[in-house]
Design an enzyme around this catalytic site. Sequence first.
Site, PDB file in Angstrom:
ATOM      1  N   TYR A   1     -15.892  14.404 -18.204  1.00 51.50           N
ATOM      2  CA  TYR A   1     -16.512  12.969 -17.865  1.00 51.50           C
ATOM      3  C   TYR A   1     -18.389  12.845 -17.244  1.00 51.50           C
ATOM      4  O   TYR A   1     -17.672  13.343 -15.630  1.00 51.50           O
ATOM      5  CB  TYR A   1     -15.474  11.843 -17.723  1.00 51.50           C
ATOM      6  CG  TYR A   1     -16.231  10.317 -16.982  1.00 51.50           C
ATOM      7  CD1 TYR A   1     -16.901   9.346 -18.071  1.00 51.50           C
ATOM      8  CD2 TYR A   1     -15.361  10.470 -16.148  1.00 51.50           C
ATOM      9  CE1 TYR A   1     -16.307   8.113 -17.739  1.00 51.50           C
ATOM     10  CE2 TYR A   1     -15.600   8.858 -15.675  1.00 51.50           C
ATOM     11  CZ  TYR A   1     -16.519   7.971 -15.863  1.00 51.50           C
ATOM     12  OH  TYR A   1     -16.793   6.836 -16.488  1.00 51.50           O
TER      13      TYR A   1
ATOM     14  N   LYS B   1      -7.736   3.573 -20.125  1.00 50.29           N
ATOM     15  CA  LYS B   1      -8.273   3.975 -21.938  1.00 50.29           C
ATOM     16  C   LYS B   1      -7.299   3.602 -22.823  1.00 50.29           C
ATOM     17  O   LYS B   1      -6.329   1.995 -22.637  1.00 50.29           O
ATOM     18  CB  LYS B   1      -8.459   5.202 -22.425  1.00 50.29           C
ATOM     19  CG  LYS B   1     -10.075   5.599 -20.448  1.00 50.29           C
ATOM     20  CD  LYS B   1     -11.050   4.488 -21.083  1.00 50.29           C
ATOM     21  CE  LYS B   1     -12.792   5.289 -20.271  1.00 50.29           C
ATOM     22  NZ  LYS B   1     -11.974   5.020 -18.679  1.00 50.29           N
TER      23      LYS B   1
ATOM     24  N   ARG C   1       0.972  -1.298  -0.015  1.00 44.56           N
ATOM     25  CA  ARG C   1      -0.275   0.231   0.174  1.00 44.56           C
ATOM     26  C   ARG C   1       0.343   1.516  -0.304  1.00 44.56           C
ATOM     27  O   ARG C   1       0.401   2.134  -0.693  1.00 44.56           O
ATOM     28  CB  ARG C   1      -0.582  -0.220   0.989  1.00 44.56           C
ATOM     29  CG  ARG C   1      -2.103   0.994   0.979  1.00 44.56           C
ATOM     30  CD  ARG C   1      -3.352   0.560   1.824  1.00 44.56           C
ATOM     31  NE  ARG C   1      -3.099  -0.205   2.760  1.00 44.56           N
ATOM     32  CZ  ARG C   1      -2.760   0.916   4.503  1.00 44.56           C
ATOM     33  NH1 ARG C   1      -2.933   2.010   4.168  1.00 44.56           N
ATOM     34  NH2 ARG C   1      -2.741  -0.460   5.513  1.00 44.56           N
TER      35      ARG C   1
ATOM     36  N   ASP D   1      -7.878  16.774 -17.707  1.00 44.91           N
ATOM     37  CA  ASP D   1      -8.134  15.321 -17.986  1.00 44.91           C
ATOM     38  C   ASP D   1      -7.511  15.064 -18.784  1.00 44.91           C
ATOM     39  O   ASP D   1      -8.029  16.248 -20.439  1.00 44.91           O
ATOM     40  CB  ASP D   1      -9.261  15.362 -18.375  1.00 44.91           C
ATOM     41  CG  ASP D   1      -9.794  13.567 -18.025  1.00 44.91           C
ATOM     42  OD1 ASP D   1      -8.904  12.969 -18.263  1.00 44.91           O
ATOM     43  OD2 ASP D   1     -10.446  12.864 -17.169  1.00 44.91           O
TER      44      ASP D   1
END
Length: 403
Positions: A144, A234, A90, A209
């Site tokens: 988005y 993507k 982590r 973005d």
Amino acid sequence: MDSVVYDTQGAQDAQDDLSGNRQVFAARTRALATEAVHAGREDLAGLGLHAAPIDLSTTYPSYDSRGEAARIDAFAADGAEPEGPPVYARLGNPTVARFETALARLEGTESAVAFASGMAALSAVLLVRNAMGLRHVVAVRPLYGCSDHLLTAGLLGSEVTWVDPAGIADALRPDTGLVMVESPANPTLAELDLRAVAHSCGSVPLLADNTFATPVLQRPAEHGARLILHSATKYLGGHGDVMAGVVACDEEFARKLRQVRFATGGVLHPLAGYLLLRGLSTLPVRVRAASSNAAELARRLADDPRVARVHYPRIGGAMIAFEVHGDPHDVIAGVRLITPAVSLGSVDSLIQHPASISHRIVPTADRQDAGVSDRLLRLSVGLEDVDDLWSDLEEALGFTSGG
């Protein structure tokens, strides 16, 4: 904000630029295509390896508990990556770190921090600013759909002011922690002048973005953006088989993001990090090939009487948005080669109806004001033969009530 309408000359100019990325990135010591293949892998030959290893360990042994405690305290203090061997998954993972190094190089930033998804990455940015008492966000639609919802719903305690680009400076407040834009925007492909937007932000960080453009088409840091967000699911992954998000930024902000990632647990799995690193190696080739297909399909769609309007960005790219005269749901039902599915940026072509899927969560009036009409379709163009793709689209368009 007006949508960017298809521009034949703009599309041709973008394709000409793509054909010579060494010219586009002349300031780099190595061409983008070279960095895509080698960044994050420079030490492999010295290790006697060719492919990057996948480190799946969740924990790592240490017989020096005092030293381990000191390294953990140091991370808690400033978020710098611990020196020496890993401590706990982590806190950081060597395979994921290779991807982060490579993406930062491609975007031209000091650092990058990877997360389990694009939304986890955006959430971490908001949490960093919220923790500083800077809860106000200025944003430009469209974004988005889930990014829009996260800001509007105030799920993380943020307050958003939606503006046109010209209104950014006037919307800033003492507690404004972030300005967020997306260019080309999802799903209308509207483009912004990022340099002008960054100037309007003053000292407030601009988050851009860059999912649709990728660093192959633009590097927002060169225009003044301090934070560059990717849904790595993507184009960076590129094969529809990995979910991830990443923020490219300076090291100062990266340290805060690492602390949030450690505290909230939105870590990227090492296998996903490996797939993303591998995906980056073919990113320039994939984006150029898919963009060539998209530019041709945009030209053909613009000439089709069943299509009311085509949106295609002037910088090029593999995304097309188009509005039909008939029922867009008939087009979705009519495709056979193109896959009717959410997401984008894969090697195969995908089509979806934003008003029903990706932007359904955005209030109807806000969605339509941002140019997301009920007749708009979003097409992510893949690497198939362009004539096969057109044949499929042409047949599907024949099923619309306007065909």
